[in-house]
Design a protein around this motif. Structure first.
Motif, PDB file in Angstrom:
ATOM      1  N   LYS A  56       1.725   5.144 -24.826  1.00  0.00           N
ATOM      2  CA  LYS A  56       2.954   4.367 -25.005  1.00  0.00           C
ATOM      3  C   LYS A  56       3.333   4.247 -26.480  1.00  0.00           C
ATOM      4  O   LYS A  56       4.509   4.338 -26.844  1.00  0.00           O
ATOM      5  N   TYR A 112      12.026   4.876 -19.182  1.00  0.00           N
ATOM      6  CA  TYR A 112      11.014   4.114 -19.919  1.00  0.00           C
ATOM      7  C   TYR A 112      11.589   3.231 -21.029  1.00  0.00           C
ATOM      8  O   TYR A 112      10.844   2.734 -21.862  1.00  0.00           O
ATOM      9  N   GLN A 164       2.281   5.507 -16.146  1.00  0.00           N
ATOM     10  CA  GLN A 164       2.954   5.512 -14.852  1.00  0.00           C
ATOM     11  C   GLN A 164       3.023   6.926 -14.286  1.00  0.00           C
ATOM     12  O   GLN A 164       3.471   7.850 -14.937  1.00  0.00           O
ATOM     13  N   SER A 190      12.675   0.242 -20.762  1.00  0.00           N
ATOM     14  CA  SER A 190      12.126  -1.108 -20.595  1.00  0.00           C
ATOM     15  C   SER A 190      10.682  -1.183 -21.066  1.00  0.00           C
ATOM     16  O   SER A 190      10.243  -2.202 -21.604  1.00  0.00           O
ATOM     17  N   VAL A 191       9.928  -0.095 -20.880  1.00  0.00           N
ATOM     18  CA  VAL A 191       8.538  -0.073 -21.347  1.00  0.00           C
ATOM     19  C   VAL A 191       8.490  -0.115 -22.869  1.00  0.00           C
ATOM     20  O   VAL A 191       7.659  -0.807 -23.471  1.00  0.00           O
ATOM     21  N   ASP A 241      -1.325   1.630 -17.391  1.00  0.00           N
ATOM     22  CA  ASP A 241       0.130   1.803 -17.389  1.00  0.00           C
ATOM     23  C   ASP A 241       0.557   3.189 -17.850  1.00  0.00           C
ATOM     24  O   ASP A 241       1.551   3.345 -18.559  1.00  0.00           O
ATOM     25  N   SER A 248       8.294   0.491 -13.833  1.00  0.00           N
ATOM     26  CA  SER A 248       9.451   0.211 -14.686  1.00  0.00           C
ATOM     27  C   SER A 248      10.704  -0.042 -13.838  1.00  0.00           C
ATOM     28  O   SER A 248      10.898   0.553 -12.772  1.00  0.00           O
ATOM     29  N   GLN A 249      11.558  -0.923 -14.323  1.00  0.00           N
ATOM     30  CA  GLN A 249      12.776  -1.281 -13.606  1.00  0.00           C
ATOM     31  C   GLN A 249      13.666  -0.064 -13.382  1.00  0.00           C
ATOM     32  O   GLN A 249      14.358   0.050 -12.352  1.00  0.00           O
TER      33      GLN A 249
END
Length: 462
Positions: free
Chosen positions: A298, A368, A270, A370-371, A268, A139-140
């Motif tokens: 998620k 998270y 993470q 962005s996820v 994913d 993630s960014q």
């Protein structure tokens, strides 16, 4: 040579009330006023920094099981994840032995997430030029945090499970300069010792506190942990010494079931499922492996954090606004994975209201966003109906599939998988690999803690 910067002993991380009062006062003041001050090393502990143990008893309206599921919280650590404890312990141990010196060495933290973020905070606080190796598809927010804390990063190809590429980059950096020093969480026993001693004994403290509140029997029935470096699951080794009946349960993604059936693949969740068995994982002491779907994690996280999902929990499930708000903050993807694994453990072992299952909310939601944006883009905005479907199918509907008990045959298979990474690729010896089959090997490592603490006190002068 730069002045060496030191932080707490293992005992002080477990019992922060034993830190010198003036240092403790300065550290607590710096939490909000100056979070990048090195004094915050003394805030590495499982408390909310008001003297309370940092954990969350997941409501049974959410879990649907009789057993008590307790999440230790990583969010109150200096970086918002307990992994900073592992990075500090690894760095402190190597500095104590003289293997690294600030101003002389660049330290490198290979990671798939929170260990790298922890290293990006710890390394600069202890005076080191610091690099973090991280897969490009993380993630960014992770990359942003690394830069904010004062480190640089190197992106490697792939996603969470692409650890071979990380190791290749480590070797490249080692060959490029003798001053590059790799602090590898997957093999460094400072990581193991932090979780064995600090996390493991914290679980015992919480068990007793809950008993005094009328929750559980004062013991631990299970320690459930998804595995990245396999640091957190080391807490089970300590808990099993205290409560021999405890089950140590490891978790992996269904999409990358390495220990479960020698599997591989991209996923994913993470921070976990790194497609190999780590050197510091005491697999011979593990009682079961279970697998969890990454998309379930998620989608469930979105129910906890999206306004529509929060309203559903408040209005339809009947949770209080305080609990709903807490659920929206304390979990990342791997934390949801751990809760799902704990529910599966409760069902499989038929645990009762007397039984305590301990797991970890490794970080928190702040990395998270962005996820969740990607989930919305893929599946559309969350609706009340979809929130209900996810809540009942993912959380209440946990199935007893993908479960493998730790028979002797399976333990030996888990152990043997280490050979391919550590002997063939990373230069370990067959003799030490064979030694890891015996619990004597692990007990010898555990017994180093008092010696390290004594040496650290001598080095820092108090």
């Amino acid at each position: 040579m730069q002045k060496l910067i030191w932080g707490p002993t293992f005992n002080e991380m477990l019992n922060p009330e034993t830190i010198k009062p003036d240092i403790r006062e300065k550290a607590l003041k710096a939490l909000d006023e100056d979070p990048l001050d090195p004094i915050n090393l003394f805030n590495i502990n499982f408390t909310d920094h008001k003297g309370n143990l940092s954990y969350f008893l997941v409501p049974k309206e959410v879990t649907g099981v009789k057993a008590n599921i307790i999440c230790l919280l990583g969010m109150n650590f200096p970086t918002g994840s307990h992994k900073v404890g592992a990075t500090y312990s690894v760095t402190m141990e190597k500095q104590l032995s003289g293997e690294i010196v600030p101003g002389e060495h660049t330290i490198v933290y290979p990671s798939t997430g929170n260990y790298g973020i922890g290293g990006s905070w710890t390394g600069p606080r202890m005076g080191y030029d610091t690099k973090v190796i991280l897969p490009e598809l993380m993630s960014q927010e992770r990359f942003d945090k690394i830069e904010y804390y004062g480190a640089s990063y190197i992106k490697t190809p792939g996603c969470e499970s692409s650890v071979k590429e990380i190791y290749d980059k480590c070797w490249e950096l080692k060959r490029a300069s003798k001053t590059n020093y790799i602090l590898n969480q997957f093999e460094s026993f400072g990581n193991y010792l932090f979780h064995y001693y600090v996390t493991g004994n914290t679980i015992s403290k919480i068990s007793e506190e809950l008993k005094n509140k009328g929750v559980g029997n004062g013991r631990a029935a299970a320690v459930v942990s998804s595995m990245g470096s396999s640091g957190t699951i080391a807490s089970g080794d300590r808990v099993k010494q205290l409560f021999p009946e405890v089950k140590i349960v490891g978790l992996e993604p269904i999409q990358c079931p390495t220990l479960y059936n020698n599997g591989y693949g991209d996923h994913d969740i993470q921070g976990i499922g790194d497609k190999h068995v780590t050197w510091i994982h005491n697999v011979m002491n593990m009682d079961a492996m279970m697998c969890i779907d990454d998309m379930d994690c998620k989608k469930a996280l979105q129910v906890f954090t999206d306004k529509v999902g929060k309203d559903y929990l408040l209005e339809e499930i009947g949770l209080s606004s305080d609990v709903v708000e807490k659920l929206s903050r304390i979990f990342g993807i791997s934390g949801i994975c751990n809760v799902l694994g704990a529910i599966k453990t409760a069902k499989y072992y038929e645990l009762t209201e007397k039984d305590n299952i301990f797991t970890m909310a490794t970080d928190n939601f702040d990395r998270y966003y962005s996820v969740m944006d990607q989930i919305t883009e893929t599946f559309g905005p969350l609706t009340t109906t979809e929130a209900a479907v996810r809540f009942n199918s993912i959380l209440k509907g946990v199935k007893l599939d993908y479960i493998e008990e730790g028979t002797m045959l399976n333990k030996k298979r888990w152990h043997n998988l280490k050979y391919y990474t550590w002997v063939e690729q990373q230069g370990k010896t067959v003799e030490e690999l064979n030694a890891q089959k015996s619990q004597d090997y692990w007990i010898e490592k555990q017994q180093q803690i008092n010696k390290i603490d004594a040496s650290l006190k001598d080095a820092r002068g108090f």
